[in-house]
Scaffold this active site. Structure first.
Site, PDB file in Angstrom:
ATOM      1  N   ASP A   1       0.845  -1.192   0.000  1.00  0.00           N
ATOM      2  CA  ASP A   1       0.000   0.000   0.000  1.00  0.00           C
ATOM      3  C   ASP A   1       0.883   1.244   0.000  1.00  0.00           C
ATOM      4  OD1 ASP A   1      -2.719   1.262   0.450  1.00  0.00           O
ATOM      5  OD2 ASP A   1      -1.528   2.173   2.053  1.00  0.00           O
TER       6      ASP A   1
ATOM      7  N   TYR B   1       2.769   9.756   0.102  1.00  0.00           N
ATOM      8  CA  TYR B   1       3.693   9.115   1.050  1.00  0.00           C
ATOM      9  C   TYR B   1       5.158   9.306   0.642  1.00  0.00           C
ATOM     10  CZ  TYR B   1      -0.395   6.428   2.718  1.00  0.00           C
ATOM     11  OH  TYR B   1      -1.620   6.028   3.198  1.00  0.00           O
TER      12      TYR B   1
ATOM     13  N   LYS C   1      -2.630   6.108  -4.364  1.00  0.00           N
ATOM     14  CA  LYS C   1      -3.794   6.954  -4.070  1.00  0.00           C
ATOM     15  C   LYS C   1      -3.652   8.361  -4.664  1.00  0.00           C
ATOM     16  CE  LYS C   1      -3.967   4.563   0.369  1.00  0.00           C
ATOM     17  NZ  LYS C   1      -2.593   4.458   0.869  1.00  0.00           N
TER      18      LYS C   1
ATOM     19  N   HIS D   1      -7.848   9.232  -2.217  1.00  0.00           N
ATOM     20  CA  HIS D   1      -7.312   9.165  -0.845  1.00  0.00           C
ATOM     21  C   HIS D   1      -8.272   9.739   0.201  1.00  0.00           C
ATOM     22  CE1 HIS D   1      -3.119   9.067   1.250  1.00  0.00           C
ATOM     23  NE2 HIS D   1      -4.059   8.727   2.097  1.00  0.00           N
TER      24      HIS D   1
HETATM   25  N1  LIG Z   1      -5.665   5.838   3.652  1.00  0.00           N
HETATM   26  C1  LIG Z   1      -5.187   6.578   4.632  1.00  0.00           C
HETATM   27  O1  LIG Z   1      -5.571   7.738   4.846  1.00  0.00           O
HETATM   28  C2  LIG Z   1      -4.159   5.967   5.540  1.00  0.00           C
HETATM   29  C3  LIG Z   1      -3.873   6.551   6.775  1.00  0.00           C
HETATM   30  C4  LIG Z   1      -2.939   5.948   7.599  1.00  0.00           C
HETATM   31  C5  LIG Z   1      -2.277   4.789   7.168  1.00  0.00           C
HETATM   32  N2  LIG Z   1      -2.547   4.259   5.950  1.00  0.00           N
HETATM   33  C6  LIG Z   1      -1.847   3.032   5.471  1.00  0.00           C
HETATM   34  O2  LIG Z   1      -1.937   2.048   6.479  1.00  0.00           O
HETATM   35  C7  LIG Z   1      -0.621   1.573   6.805  1.00  0.00           C
HETATM   36  C8  LIG Z   1      -0.578   1.093   8.231  1.00  0.00           C
HETATM   37  O3  LIG Z   1      -1.042   2.076   9.116  1.00  0.00           O
HETATM   38  P1  LIG Z   1      -0.174   2.669  10.313  1.00  0.00           P
HETATM   39  O4  LIG Z   1       1.261   2.640   9.949  1.00  0.00           O
HETATM   40  O5  LIG Z   1      -0.779   3.957  10.672  1.00  0.00           O
HETATM   41  O6  LIG Z   1      -0.487   1.686  11.531  1.00  0.00           O
HETATM   42  P2  LIG Z   1      -0.002   0.242  11.990  1.00  0.00           P
HETATM   43  O7  LIG Z   1       0.495  -0.534  10.848  1.00  0.00           O
HETATM   44  O8  LIG Z   1      -1.134  -0.322  12.764  1.00  0.00           O
HETATM   45  O9  LIG Z   1       1.156   0.563  13.008  1.00  0.00           O
HETATM   46  C9  LIG Z   1       2.453   0.879  12.607  1.00  0.00           C
HETATM   47  C10 LIG Z   1       3.314   1.007  13.849  1.00  0.00           C
HETATM   48  O10 LIG Z   1       3.261  -0.204  14.591  1.00  0.00           O
HETATM   49  C11 LIG Z   1       4.565  -0.750  14.763  1.00  0.00           C
HETATM   50  N3  LIG Z   1       4.439  -2.207  14.583  1.00  0.00           N
HETATM   51  C12 LIG Z   1       4.114  -2.864  13.452  1.00  0.00           C
HETATM   52  N4  LIG Z   1       4.040  -4.186  13.679  1.00  0.00           N
HETATM   53  C13 LIG Z   1       4.324  -4.366  14.989  1.00  0.00           C
HETATM   54  C14 LIG Z   1       4.408  -5.510  15.822  1.00  0.00           C
HETATM   55  N5  LIG Z   1       4.196  -6.731  15.341  1.00  0.00           N
HETATM   56  N6  LIG Z   1       4.717  -5.312  17.136  1.00  0.00           N
HETATM   57  C15 LIG Z   1       4.945  -4.081  17.613  1.00  0.00           C
HETATM   58  N7  LIG Z   1       4.886  -2.959  16.886  1.00  0.00           N
HETATM   59  C16 LIG Z   1       4.575  -3.104  15.574  1.00  0.00           C
HETATM   60  C17 LIG Z   1       5.439  -0.115  13.723  1.00  0.00           C
HETATM   61  O11 LIG Z   1       6.762   0.060  14.192  1.00  0.00           O
HETATM   62  P3  LIG Z   1       8.034  -0.696  13.495  1.00  0.00           P
HETATM   63  O12 LIG Z   1       8.116  -0.154  12.093  1.00  0.00           O
HETATM   64  O13 LIG Z   1       9.168  -0.286  14.333  1.00  0.00           O
HETATM   65  O14 LIG Z   1       7.751  -2.166  13.530  1.00  0.00           O
HETATM   66  C18 LIG Z   1       4.772   1.254  13.543  1.00  0.00           C
HETATM   67  O15 LIG Z   1       5.235   2.155  14.505  1.00  0.00           O
HETATM   68  C19 LIG Z   1       0.264   2.774   6.489  1.00  0.00           C
HETATM   69  O16 LIG Z   1       1.616   2.442   6.339  1.00  0.00           O
HETATM   70  C20 LIG Z   1      -0.367   3.263   5.189  1.00  0.00           C
HETATM   71  O17 LIG Z   1       0.059   2.455   4.114  1.00  0.00           O
HETATM   72  C21 LIG Z   1      -3.495   4.809   5.149  1.00  0.00           C
END
Ligand SMILES: NC(=O)c1ccc[n+]([C@@H]2O[C@H](COP(=O)([O-])OP(=O)(O)OC[C@H]3O[C@@H](n4cnc5c(N)ncnc54)[C@H](OP(=O)(O)O)[C@@H]3O)[C@@H](O)[C@H]2O)c1
Length: 300
Positions: A44, A49, A74, A105
């Site tokens: 994604d 980004y 997006k 987006h």
């Molecule tokens: N459409 C939108 O508006 C929108 C908005 C926000 C996000 N997104 C997409 O969604 C993706 C994921 O969302 P997100 O990054 O906000 O949240 P997430 O994936 O729920 O959380 C990411 C965080 O969790 C940590 N993490 C990941 N796996 C872990 C595990 N197994 N144990 C402990 N910590 C862990 C990561 O740190 P480490 O890297 O250190 O592991 C990072 O700090 C984004 O990268 C993006 O592609 C889309």
């Protein structure tokens, strides 16, 4: 995804990176490559980004065929008036001829002022514009689909209200809606609506970050299944047939997030009971506005 005839792996790697720093620039290719090596075949990303180039380079370097990786990008709000140009810019960044999925987006258009990603009024309010409407933007995305710039089109951050608005006069329904979703924000009405309309739901911030990871119920279940709290939360999403795109730059955690247990019904019920309608991302500014839009306008 019945609305597009395409399908995607239910676990993808998130491609968001902070606005500045190595994670977005030189480092992005490294963690995306390790995700591909760990078995991820769904990435994604988004124009905003700044990781599209790294996604394309990581796929080439991995030696995996382009056809074997489902890549989502997006359309940013300030590009709603230039959809064909914008998707071409994304494709050029990625080095691709087509995207597997192209998402709007956000359900609003912002002024286009060149490369400024978020043009602001002098008082700091985002320059939200009335045109194009999201219906007009969707029509331009349908055109991109017709021109084979992508294999499917969808939306992100849409509610039932904005989905109904965009679907009012369209021939092609969104194939996907990517929204914030985790045990503290289960969005059950939206999930039901999307299922009824054959719209695949993708959870962003799927782990709910440390806030949800540290919930005592989640911690207890992690101990019961001898896995980590994140694995419990991601497994719960899968039980709901929700696609997840956890982001990790760490190879071990990437592998962990790609290897999930199956939870027993009584444990799923315990997680269902954690819902509190709590957003972690995009909570709104001091006026309650998210990028200049009220929760009411967004239908949140
Ligand atoms: N459409 C939108 O508006 C929108 C908005 C926000 C996000 N997104 C997409 O969604 C993706 C994921 O969302 P997100 O990054 O906000 O949240 P997430 O994936 O729920 O959380 C990411 C965080 O969790 C940590 N993490 C990941 N796996 C872990 C595990 N197994 N144990 C402990 N910590 C862990 C990561 O740190 P480490 O890297 O250190 O592991 C990072 O700090 C984004 O990268 C993006 O592609 C889309």
């Amino acid at each position: 995804m019945p609305n597009s005839g395409t399908s995607c792996p239910i676990i993808g790697i998130g491609g968001w990176a902070p606005n500045v720093g190595e994670e977005r620039t030189t480092g992005a290719k490294k963690w995306l490559l390790s995700a591909l090596k760990s078995g991820y075949r769904h990435i994604d990303t988004a124009y905003s980004y700044g990781t599209e180039k790294a996604v394309g380079e990581a796929i080439v370097e991995s030696g995996i065929d382009r056809e074997d990786v489902f890549v989502v990008s997006k359309l940013p709000p300030n590009h709603h008036g230039r959809v064909l140009e914008s998707i071409q810019e994304s494709l050029d960044n990625l080095g691709f001829k087509w995207l597997d999925m192209y998402l709007m987006h956000w359900p609003y258009a912002a002024a286009y002022e060149g490369e400024d990603p978020e043009p602001l009024h002098p008082d700091g309010a985002p320059k939200v514009v009335d045109h194009p409407t999201i219906g007009e933007t969707w029509a331009a995305m349908e055109d991109a689909l017709r021109r084979s710039k992508c294999e499917a089109i969808g939306v992100s951050n849409f509610s039932i209200k904005t989905l109904e608005e965009v679907m009012k006069n369209t021939r092609i329904k969104p194939a996907m809606n990517q929204v914030e979703m985790h045990p503290y924000l289960q969005q059950n009405d939206l999930l039901k609506f999307c299922k009824e309309h054959d719209i695949a739901v993708v959870a962003y911030a799927p782990s709910g970050t440390d806030l949800v990871r540290n919930d005592p119920v989640i911690v207890e279940l992690a101990a019961k299944y001898s896995v980590t709290p994140t694995q419990i939360i991601l497994a719960w999403h899968l039980s709901r047939n929700v696609v997840v795109i956890p982001k990790s730059t760490n190879e071990e955690r990437q592998k962990e997030n790609h290897n999930l247990p199956t939870l027993e019904e009584e444990d799923l019920q315990k997680i269902n009971a954690l819902d509190r309608g709590q957003r972690i991302c995009n909570k709104g500014d001091e006026n309650g506005l998210v990028y200049g839009m009220s929760y009411e306008q967004l239908g949140w």
